[in-house]
Design an enzyme around this catalytic site. Structure first.
Site, short mmCIF file in Angstrom:
data_model
loop_
_atom_site.label_atom_id
_atom_site.label_comp_id
_atom_site.label_asym_id
_atom_site.label_seq_id
_atom_site.Cartn_x
_atom_site.Cartn_y
_atom_site.Cartn_z
N PRO A 152 -2.03 -6.75 2.81
CA PRO A 152 -2.28 -7.72 3.90
C PRO A 152 -3.48 -8.50 3.56
CG PRO A 152 -1.69 -5.46 4.99
CD PRO A 152 -2.15 -5.52 3.23
N GLU A 153 -3.34 -9.80 3.64
CA GLU A 153 -4.40 -10.68 3.71
C GLU A 153 -4.52 -11.59 4.96
OE1 GLU A 153 -5.71 -11.22 0.69
OE2 GLU A 153 -4.23 -10.66 -0.70
N HIS A 190 4.20 8.51 7.62
CA HIS A 190 2.82 8.00 7.30
C HIS A 190 2.15 7.24 8.65
CE1 HIS A 190 3.47 8.49 3.32
NE2 HIS A 190 4.99 7.85 3.42
N ARG A 193 -0.35 4.43 1.68
CA ARG A 193 -1.41 4.67 0.79
C ARG A 193 -3.00 5.02 1.32
NH1 ARG A 193 -1.02 0.29 -3.85
NH2 ARG A 193 -2.29 1.50 -4.73
#
Ligand SMILES: [Zn+2]
Length: 269
Positions: free
Chosen positions: A2-3, A90, A108
């Site tokens: 994500p930017e 997750h 992650r």
């Protein structure tokens, strides 16, 4: 990953559902994220959310006597769900606010859920962040001053978060195309006029991405669940060997600082 635009899209998506509401419950199912989730986070129930702001790629949830600091890391996403929705593998963190729930999914685990009762700008993760590119402080004059004496390429300067925060690889290539600047140009050699063009191009590029709902190389899902679609509309990013959308010359790819840069050899000088 994500930017900045995805994080801003997320902020706009979640802010109306958090602001003014009281936190009724918190669930920390996995505290081993990028940094350990502090115990204070589990004790946030009862506080009222005053605002949801953004600094770089950090989301700052103002809880009155402190701030919850959220970061999406490499693979994180925030979703609004009905409280009681069964967590998936997750789903590490929930913030329940009455009849709605903010849930962090992060396969992650490079994301972060942190707490500070000091000024967020003084937090070790935030205090060295560079100029906010969408703020009024990021303008031609500041960019020109920032680049004086620098031999580093302008592409790498745009990617240096200690100077300008959150531009990201896609947006750096796209901004340089819009400004007509070759990515290998030494930052210190840019004229005031070119700095003005670049500052404007960075803002236009980020705003276009925010409008498009963000974009990502991964499976980013926005706060409301829609997929980003900026990437299919790029001028040069990921278009090596294909004709420039403006002049028809073949788009080139080079590597700078171990990251791919895409540019048009005719439009960018
Ligand atoms: Zn071109």
């Amino acid at each position: 990953m994500p930017e900045l635009p995805e994080v801003e899209v997320t902020r706009r998506g979640i802010a109306p559902h958090l602001t003014g509401r009281r936190i009724s419950a918190v669930a920390v199912r996995e505290s081993r994220l990028r940094w350990r989730v502090p115990d204070a986070v589990a004790r946030l129930a009862g506080r009222k959310v005053r605002s949801v702001r953004r600094r770089g790629k950090y989301l700052l949830v103002d809880c009155g006597d402190g701030h919850l600091i959220l970061h999406l890391g490499m693979s994180g996403s925030l979703r609004l769900l009905a409280p009681g929705t069964p967590p998936q593998k997750h789903d590490h963190f929930d913030l329940v606010l009455g009849d709605r729930m903010l849930r962090l999914r992060d396969p992650r685990r490079f994301g972060a859920v942190l707490w500070t009762d000091a000024r967020p700008a003084a937090h070790p993760l935030l205090r060295d962040l560079g100029l906010e590119p969408l703020s009024a402080a990021f303008n031609s004059r500041r960019l020109h001053a920032l680049t004086r004496g620098l031999r580093t390429s302008i592409k790498q300067l745009l990617m240096d978060g200690r100077r300008i925060v959150g531009v990201g690889n896609i947006y750096a290539s796209e901004s340089l195309f819009r400004a007509g600047i070759h990515p290998a140009t030494s930052a210190g050699r840019l004229s005031p006029g070119r700095c003005a063009a670049l500052a404007a191009a960075v803002k236009r590029t980020l705003r276009a991405a925010i409008r498009a709902g963000g974009s990502s190389l991964r499976d980013y899902v926005g706060a409301e669940g829609e997929l980003g679609c900026f990437q299919s509309r790029t001028w040069v990013y990921d278009r090596a060997g294909r004709p420039c959308r403006r002049c028809g010359a073949k788009v080139k790819r080079i590597v700078q600082g171990q990251r791919s840069t895409f540019y048009c050899p005719r439009c960018q000088t």
